[in-house]
Design a protein around this motif. Structure first.
Motif, PDB file in Angstrom:
ATOM      1  N   ILE A 264       0.838  -1.203   0.000  1.00  0.00           N
ATOM      2  CA  ILE A 264       0.000   0.000   0.000  1.00  0.00           C
ATOM      3  C   ILE A 264       0.875   1.256   0.000  1.00  0.00           C
ATOM      4  CG2 ILE A 264      -1.788   1.236   1.302  1.00  0.00           C
ATOM      5  CD1 ILE A 264      -2.376  -1.647   2.518  1.00  0.00           C
ATOM      6  N   GLY A 265       0.672   2.074  -1.008  1.00  0.00           N
ATOM      7  CA  GLY A 265       1.439   3.318  -1.098  1.00  0.00           C
ATOM      8  C   GLY A 265       0.683   4.435  -0.406  1.00  0.00           C
ATOM      9  N   ILE A 266       1.413   5.241   0.371  1.00  0.00           N
ATOM     10  CA  ILE A 266       0.801   6.411   1.002  1.00  0.00           C
ATOM     11  C   ILE A 266       1.317   7.644   0.274  1.00  0.00           C
ATOM     12  CG2 ILE A 266       0.304   7.608   3.172  1.00  0.00           C
ATOM     13  CD1 ILE A 266      -0.385   4.623   3.321  1.00  0.00           C
ATOM     14  N   CYS A 267       0.374   8.403  -0.269  1.00  0.00           N
ATOM     15  CA  CYS A 267       0.735   9.523  -1.128  1.00  0.00           C
ATOM     16  C   CYS A 267      -0.044  10.747  -0.672  1.00  0.00           C
ATOM     17  CB  CYS A 267       0.326   9.130  -2.553  1.00  0.00           C
ATOM     18  SG  CYS A 267       0.392  10.438  -3.761  1.00  0.00           S
ATOM     19  N   LYS A 268       0.654  11.860  -0.510  1.00  0.00           N
ATOM     20  CA  LYS A 268      -0.046  13.084  -0.124  1.00  0.00           C
ATOM     21  C   LYS A 268      -0.719  13.664  -1.372  1.00  0.00           C
ATOM     22  CE  LYS A 268       2.840  15.944   1.897  1.00  0.00           C
ATOM     23  NZ  LYS A 268       3.717  16.276   3.015  1.00  0.00           N
ATOM     24  N   ALA A 269      -1.804  14.410  -1.216  1.00  0.00           N
ATOM     25  CA  ALA A 269      -2.546  14.979  -2.353  1.00  0.00           C
ATOM     26  C   ALA A 269      -1.698  15.990  -3.129  1.00  0.00           C
ATOM     27  CB  ALA A 269      -3.824  15.630  -1.854  1.00  0.00           C
ATOM     28  N   TYR A 270      -0.594  16.411  -2.535  1.00  0.00           N
ATOM     29  CA  TYR A 270       0.396  17.266  -3.197  1.00  0.00           C
ATOM     30  C   TYR A 270       1.741  16.672  -2.791  1.00  0.00           C
ATOM     31  CZ  TYR A 270       0.053  19.116   1.546  1.00  0.00           C
ATOM     32  OH  TYR A 270      -0.005  19.217   2.915  1.00  0.00           O
ATOM     33  N   THR A 271       2.833  17.316  -3.126  1.00  0.00           N
ATOM     34  CA  THR A 271       4.137  16.706  -2.820  1.00  0.00           C
ATOM     35  C   THR A 271       4.971  17.639  -1.947  1.00  0.00           C
ATOM     36  OG1 THR A 271       4.051  15.461  -4.873  1.00  0.00           O
ATOM     37  CG2 THR A 271       6.207  15.699  -3.886  1.00  0.00           C
ATOM     38  N   SER A 272       5.760  17.040  -1.048  1.00  0.00           N
ATOM     39  CA  SER A 272       6.694  17.861  -0.273  1.00  0.00           C
ATOM     40  C   SER A 272       8.027  17.143  -0.157  1.00  0.00           C
ATOM     41  CB  SER A 272       6.128  18.141   1.132  1.00  0.00           C
ATOM     42  OG  SER A 272       6.131  16.969   1.907  1.00  0.00           O
ATOM     43  N   ARG A 273       9.010  17.907   0.196  1.00  0.00           N
ATOM     44  CA  ARG A 273      10.342  17.335   0.402  1.00  0.00           C
ATOM     45  C   ARG A 273      11.042  18.180   1.453  1.00  0.00           C
ATOM     46  NH1 ARG A 273      15.035  15.055  -3.627  1.00  0.00           N
ATOM     47  NH2 ARG A 273      16.023  14.204  -1.787  1.00  0.00           N
ATOM     48  N   VAL A 274      11.832  17.535   2.312  1.00  0.00           N
ATOM     49  CA  VAL A 274      12.637  18.295   3.272  1.00  0.00           C
ATOM     50  C   VAL A 274      14.085  17.882   3.082  1.00  0.00           C
ATOM     51  CG1 VAL A 274      12.151  16.662   5.155  1.00  0.00           C
ATOM     52  CG2 VAL A 274      12.807  18.968   5.720  1.00  0.00           C
ATOM     53  N   GLY A 275      14.982  18.858   3.162  1.00  0.00           N
ATOM     54  CA  GLY A 275      16.383  18.560   2.841  1.00  0.00           C
ATOM     55  C   GLY A 275      16.660  18.910   1.384  1.00  0.00           C
ATOM     56  N   GLU A 276      17.914  18.663   0.986  1.00  0.00           N
ATOM     57  CA  GLU A 276      18.336  19.056  -0.367  1.00  0.00           C
ATOM     58  C   GLU A 276      17.922  18.012  -1.392  1.00  0.00           C
ATOM     59  OE1 GLU A 276      19.730  22.053  -0.510  1.00  0.00           O
ATOM     60  OE2 GLU A 276      19.586  22.084   1.673  1.00  0.00           O
ATOM     61  N   GLY A 277      18.136  18.341  -2.676  1.00  0.00           N
ATOM     62  CA  GLY A 277      17.908  17.360  -3.737  1.00  0.00           C
ATOM     63  C   GLY A 277      16.796  17.752  -4.689  1.00  0.00           C
ATOM     64  N   PRO A 278      16.746  17.062  -5.846  1.00  0.00           N
ATOM     65  CA  PRO A 278      15.796  17.437  -6.890  1.00  0.00           C
ATOM     66  C   PRO A 278      14.341  17.289  -6.476  1.00  0.00           C
ATOM     67  CG  PRO A 278      16.970  15.411  -7.469  1.00  0.00           C
ATOM     68  CD  PRO A 278      17.607  15.947  -6.227  1.00  0.00           C
ATOM     69  N   PHE A 279      13.506  18.173  -7.019  1.00  0.00           N
ATOM     70  CA  PHE A 279      12.082  18.177  -6.704  1.00  0.00           C
ATOM     71  C   PHE A 279      11.395  18.957  -7.830  1.00  0.00           C
ATOM     72  CE2 PHE A 279       8.925  19.779  -3.172  1.00  0.00           C
ATOM     73  CZ  PHE A 279       7.864  19.224  -3.880  1.00  0.00           C
ATOM     74  N   PRO A 280      11.150  18.285  -8.986  1.00  0.00           N
ATOM     75  CA  PRO A 280      10.679  19.009 -10.165  1.00  0.00           C
ATOM     76  C   PRO A 280       9.389  19.802  -9.985  1.00  0.00           C
ATOM     77  CG  PRO A 280      11.420  16.807 -10.769  1.00  0.00           C
ATOM     78  CD  PRO A 280      11.439  16.869  -9.267  1.00  0.00           C
ATOM     79  N   THR A 281       8.458  19.350  -9.130  1.00  0.00           N
ATOM     80  CA  THR A 281       7.193  20.091  -9.039  1.00  0.00           C
ATOM     81  C   THR A 281       7.201  21.112  -7.896  1.00  0.00           C
ATOM     82  OG1 THR A 281       6.127  18.447  -7.589  1.00  0.00           O
ATOM     83  CG2 THR A 281       5.878  18.105  -9.961  1.00  0.00           C
ATOM     84  N   GLU A 282       8.367  21.346  -7.327  1.00  0.00           N
ATOM     85  CA  GLU A 282       8.428  22.319  -6.229  1.00  0.00           C
ATOM     86  C   GLU A 282       7.900  23.679  -6.700  1.00  0.00           C
ATOM     87  OE1 GLU A 282      12.371  23.028  -4.690  1.00  0.00           O
ATOM     88  OE2 GLU A 282      11.570  24.068  -2.921  1.00  0.00           O
ATOM     89  N   CYS A 283       7.019  24.297  -5.921  1.00  0.00           N
ATOM     90  CA  CYS A 283       6.500  25.628  -6.261  1.00  0.00           C
ATOM     91  C   CYS A 283       7.207  26.638  -5.375  1.00  0.00           C
ATOM     92  CB  CYS A 283       4.998  25.713  -6.016  1.00  0.00           C
ATOM     93  SG  CYS A 283       4.030  24.614  -7.044  1.00  0.00           S
ATOM     94  N   LEU A 284       7.994  27.486  -5.994  1.00  0.00           N
ATOM     95  CA  LEU A 284       8.763  28.448  -5.198  1.00  0.00           C
ATOM     96  C   LEU A 284       7.991  29.756  -5.005  1.00  0.00           C
ATOM     97  CD1 LEU A 284      12.216  27.642  -6.802  1.00  0.00           C
ATOM     98  CD2 LEU A 284      11.531  27.174  -4.440  1.00  0.00           C
TER      99      LEU A 284
END
Ligand code: IMP
Length: 429
Positions: A264-284
């Motif tokens: 079972i995959g747990i997925c947020k309705a949007y995406t987040s990331r903490v820390g460095e590294g690529p994140f193509p859909t990041e909204c700045l």
């Protein structure tokens, strides 16, 4: 077989704690299989918030056995704090259901120190770790300097192991990092104390797990972090040092390639990331800020603000593949209420190429731009809705669009922190 593996689909913080707690209502056992106190799993019961870093999120249900599995790295100080928290909050009895694998490795005081020293040494190339000593603890496991839970049973042998490893670490500290050496006596004394307090929980967990399997009990393996933080399968080197994918959960729990597992995959309705590294859909821009504020996207372990953006479907499809997901849970759906339009990333544009695959080249990760499908948003607050058909049409369209895109069913939707704010479309157990 009633075995459910819970894995985060993106970069962690998908709300796994709440979902594990929710499905634990019908479970007999919850196992943490990897990671350590870099994780922060939040569970809200009757408006009271619990954050677990090490103890499995199923602990707040009567009768569930909770196991800290073979593949974990456990900081005794953090674990004792969580045990104390449970005691002080009326959960003393739950401690009889807590088991620590003898094979789990311990996070030592020098691991935290080296985590920080290595991060500073990297300067602009730092990973942005949680600073909990996770990388150095797994490094020691791999290079066979590790101290394990089982070592707390034999102080003479612990003394010899610690002396050797500390001699080595102190050379590094003094000669490489120009820092003062650590005191053997102080650490040993600390661990004599930990040994007394933790020994009652440390056991050979494999027979307990295999007995539960043999008697058809409902077992959950609670993954920590997320697919894209996997050491082999994530955005290397911006990853953690363990295996958050479903296969890593099996390995870390001491299980083989069983058939008939629910993944079972747990997925947020949007995406987040903490820390460095690529994140193509990041909204700045203000969208990222709005998601962060509405979603309370601040690290439950470090308090760091999380980077936020629209849901990355390319990563999601990859997570379906690499974890052999059989169903998906979408969390924090309520956070999207109020956006007039919702965007879902279906592809990446890499230079003049459109790709539905994850990039391999680090440079391609850097330049990958999201290609979005625009969907209608919804205005209303959905956090009190209990049945799928009562959700606004636009919300259901979003869910059904995701289902068509990944070709597996969305089993559960979470529309708020509390257990009650959960819409079940398909039972897990
Ligand atoms: P480490 O696991 O502390 O070594 O950190 C490595 C990377 O994984 C960093 O980018 C962390 O921010 C990230 N990370 C580790 N644990 C979690 C988690 O539970 N949620 C989200 N990110 C995490």
């Amino acid at each position: 077989m009633p075995l459910a593996i819970i894995s985060g689909t993106h970069w962690g913080d998908e709300g796994k704690g709440k979902i594990v707690d929710f499905i634990s209502q019908k479970a007999n056992m919850v196992i943490r299989a990897q990671g350590g106190s870099n994780a922060g799993h939040t569970v809200v019961v009757d408006t009271k918030k619990y954050v677990f870093h090490l103890i499995p999120s199923g602990i707040l249900h009567p009768n569930i056995k909770c196991i800290l599995g073979d593949g974990m790295v456990i900081d005794p100080a953090d674990l004792l704090q969580e045990i104390q928290f449970l005691r002080e909050n009326g959960w003393e009895d739950s401690l009889q259901r807590l088991f620590i694998s003898e094979k789990a490795h311990l996070v030592m005081p020098y691991h935290r120190l080296f985590d920080q020293l290595q991060e500073s040494f990297r300067q602009n190339s730092r990973i942005g770790t949680t600073g909990r000593g996770i990388g150095p603890a797994y490094e020691d496991k791999v290079s066979r300097w590790g101290i394990r839970a089982v070592d707390l049973f034999n102080m003479d042998s612990l003394k010899a192991k610690l002396q050797l490893v500390l001699n080595y670490k102190n050379i590094l500290l003094e000669k490489v990092f120009e820092k003062p050496p650590l005191s053997f006596e102080k650490i040993f004394e600390q661990f004599e104390n930990y040994s007394e307090q933790l020994k009652p929980y440390i056991v050979h967990v494999l027979p307990i797990i295999h007995d539960a399997l043999a008697t058809n009990q409902n077992i959950i393996i609670e993954g920590a972090q997320g697919t894209m933080l996997d050491l082999d399968h994530g955005t290397y080197p911006y990853v953690t040092s363990s295996h958050p994918v479903a296969a890593g959960s099996l390995l870390g729990a001491g299980l083989g390639p069983l058939s008939d597992i629910q993944s079972i995959g747990i997925c947020k309705a949007y995406t987040s990331r903490v820390g460095e590294g690529p994140f193509p859909t990041e909204c700045l821009d203000h969208t990222g800020e709005a998601l962060r504020e509405r979603g309370g996207e601040y690290g439950s372990t470090t308090g760091r603000p999380r980077r936020c953006g629209w849901l990355d479907g390319v990563v999601l499809k990859y997570a379906v593949q690499i974890n052999a997901l059989t169903s998906l849970v979408i969390t924090k759906l309520d956070v999207l209420g109020g956006f007039s339009k919702i965007y879902f990333c279906t592809h990446y544009r890499i230079g003049n190429r459109i790709s539905s695959e994850l990039p391999i080249q680090p440079y391609d990760w850097k330049i990958a731009q999201p290609v979005y499908q625009e969907l209608e948003g919804w205005e209303s607050d959905i956090s009190n809705i209990q049945y799928y058909n009562d959700l606004p049409r636009a919300t259901r369209d979003y869910i059904e669009f995701i289902e068509d895109f990944i070709e597996i069913p969305v089993a559960i939707l979470s529309v708020g922190q509390d257990r009650k704010s959960t819409i079940v479309r398909k039972e897990i157990f």
